[in-house]
Design a protein around this motif. Structure first.
Motif, PDB file in Angstrom:
ATOM      1  N   GLY A   8     119.107 -24.501 -95.412  1.00 48.84           N
ATOM      2  CA  GLY A   8     118.750 -23.120 -95.709  1.00 48.84           C
ATOM      3  C   GLY A   8     117.243 -22.912 -95.697  1.00 48.84           C
ATOM      4  O   GLY A   8     116.740 -21.932 -95.152  1.00 48.84           O
ATOM      5  N   ALA A   9     116.518 -23.839 -96.277  1.00 50.14           N
ATOM      6  CA  ALA A   9     115.048 -23.758 -96.285  1.00 50.14           C
ATOM      7  C   ALA A   9     114.498 -23.894 -94.875  1.00 50.14           C
ATOM      8  O   ALA A   9     113.550 -23.205 -94.497  1.00 50.14           O
ATOM      9  CB  ALA A   9     114.469 -24.838 -97.198  1.00 50.14           C
ATOM     10  N   LEU A  10     115.098 -24.770 -94.083  1.00 48.23           N
ATOM     11  CA  LEU A  10     114.665 -24.951 -92.700  1.00 48.23           C
ATOM     12  C   LEU A  10     114.911 -23.677 -91.894  1.00 48.23           C
ATOM     13  O   LEU A  10     114.040 -23.244 -91.134  1.00 48.23           O
ATOM     14  CB  LEU A  10     115.405 -26.127 -92.069  1.00 48.23           C
ATOM     15  CG  LEU A  10     115.018 -26.491 -90.643  1.00 48.23           C
ATOM     16  CD1 LEU A  10     113.568 -26.943 -90.581  1.00 48.23           C
ATOM     17  CD2 LEU A  10     115.930 -27.581 -90.117  1.00 48.23           C
ATOM     18  N   ASP A  11     116.068 -23.058 -92.072  1.00 54.25           N
ATOM     19  CA  ASP A  11     116.368 -21.814 -91.365  1.00 54.25           C
ATOM     20  C   ASP A  11     115.342 -20.736 -91.703  1.00 54.25           C
ATOM     21  O   ASP A  11     114.868 -20.026 -90.821  1.00 54.25           O
ATOM     22  CB  ASP A  11     117.762 -21.301 -91.725  1.00 54.25           C
ATOM     23  CG  ASP A  11     118.869 -22.083 -91.045  1.00 54.25           C
ATOM     24  OD1 ASP A  11     118.572 -22.844 -90.105  1.00 54.25           O
ATOM     25  OD2 ASP A  11     120.029 -21.919 -91.448  1.00 54.25           O
ATOM     26  N   LYS A  12     115.003 -20.597 -92.959  1.00 57.22           N
ATOM     27  CA  LYS A  12     114.020 -19.590 -93.371  1.00 57.22           C
ATOM     28  C   LYS A  12     112.664 -19.854 -92.736  1.00 57.22           C
ATOM     29  O   LYS A  12     111.973 -18.934 -92.321  1.00 57.22           O
ATOM     30  CB  LYS A  12     113.900 -19.556 -94.889  1.00 57.22           C
ATOM     31  CG  LYS A  12     115.084 -18.944 -95.574  1.00 57.22           C
ATOM     32  CD  LYS A  12     114.927 -18.952 -97.074  1.00 57.22           C
ATOM     33  CE  LYS A  12     116.186 -18.424 -97.735  1.00 57.22           C
ATOM     34  NZ  LYS A  12     116.095 -18.481 -99.196  1.00 57.22           N
TER      35      LYS A  12
END
Length: 56
Positions: A8-12
């Motif tokens: 999720g952090a990578l996607d953001k």
């Protein structure tokens, strides 16, 4: 659970870029389980930012 948070952090972080170019993706075979995060990545970018996949 920790891996989902990291994804999720990578996607953001990747949404900050206006364009992402993925090159030579066709040379790699993915199982269904391996391809799910890639699908989620592109689904998250859909209608938010541009993505290009080059298989040549």
């Amino acid at each position: 659970m920790a891996n989902e948070h990291k994804l999720g952090a990578l996607d953001k972080r990747w949404l900050k870029f206006d364009l992402i170019i993925i090159d030579e993706l066709g040379y790699v075979q993915f199982s269904k389980i391996e391809s799910e995060p890639l699908f989620q990545f592109f689904a998250g970018r859909y209608e938010r930012a541009a993505s290009v996949i080059d298989n040549y």
